[in-house]
Design an enzyme around this catalytic site. Sequence first.
Site, mmCIF file in Angstrom:
data_model
loop_
_atom_site.group_PDB
_atom_site.id
_atom_site.type_symbol
_atom_site.label_atom_id
_atom_site.label_comp_id
_atom_site.label_asym_id
_atom_site.label_seq_id
_atom_site.Cartn_x
_atom_site.Cartn_y
_atom_site.Cartn_z
ATOM 1 C CG ASN A 129 5.367 -11.020 -10.556
ATOM 2 O OD1 ASN A 129 5.626 -12.069 -11.132
ATOM 3 N ND2 ASN A 129 5.777 -10.757 -9.331
ATOM 4 N NE ARG A 164 0.892 -9.346 -10.246
ATOM 5 C CZ ARG A 164 1.610 -8.334 -9.780
ATOM 6 N NH1 ARG A 164 1.978 -7.361 -10.600
ATOM 7 N NH2 ARG A 164 1.950 -8.277 -8.527
ATOM 8 C CE1 TYR A 206 -1.409 -4.582 -8.617
ATOM 9 C CE2 TYR A 206 -1.567 -6.963 -8.882
ATOM 10 C CZ TYR A 206 -1.145 -5.862 -8.161
ATOM 11 O OH TYR A 206 -0.469 -6.038 -6.982
ATOM 12 C CG ASN A 209 4.351 -0.189 -11.102
ATOM 13 O OD1 ASN A 209 4.731 -0.523 -9.971
ATOM 14 N ND2 ASN A 209 3.169 -0.515 -11.575
ATOM 15 C CG HIS A 219 2.605 1.844 -6.798
ATOM 16 N ND1 HIS A 219 3.465 0.781 -6.926
ATOM 17 C CD2 HIS A 219 3.261 2.799 -6.102
ATOM 18 C CE1 HIS A 219 4.600 1.085 -6.313
ATOM 19 N NE2 HIS A 219 4.508 2.299 -5.807
ATOM 20 N NE ARG A 269 -3.002 -4.453 -3.059
ATOM 21 C CZ ARG A 269 -2.250 -5.045 -3.987
ATOM 22 N NH1 ARG A 269 -1.622 -4.295 -4.891
ATOM 23 N NH2 ARG A 269 -2.155 -6.352 -4.032
#
Length: 144
Positions: A10, A17, A22, A73, A99, A106
């Site tokens: 992804n 996204r 991000y 990542n 990341h 999170r």
Amino acid sequence: MKILFLNGPNLNLLGTREPDKYGNETLFDIENFIKKEAQNIEVETVFFQSNIEGELVNKIQEAKGNFDGIVINPAAYTHTSVAIRDAILAVQIPTVEIHLSNIHTREEFRKISLTAPACIGQITGFGKNSYKLGLIAVVDFISK
Ligand code: DQA
């Protein structure tokens, strides 16, 4: 010195996204940003992205003898992939996990990284600068 940047599932959708998490830049934008940073320190970089776990495992295996370090990542595979962890351990190439978001702030499932224990360290939460910090960290480690 040659550094391989690996990107998991992804991350090809960066830019559109979940930009709140991000950012607005595409993976290609990040690649260009890193290429400039790497040129300044005379390091060669290669970027690869895949949504397929086995392709990432193959790239890690193929890196043996071809790359001095890896910045990865693993995206969602961070939290699930014994195969990527084992591949990093198998090739013994210094690897930094990165990341964009801070995985420790999170959901609970994101706080666990199966891949980080195979790495020399983890950089998390600095957006595209996580890629830059990953480059600096792996180059510094190799140069010592
Ligand atoms: C991510 C964090 C992961 O939890 C998530 O699955 C991603 C991106 C990051 O860069 O912040 O795809 O690796």
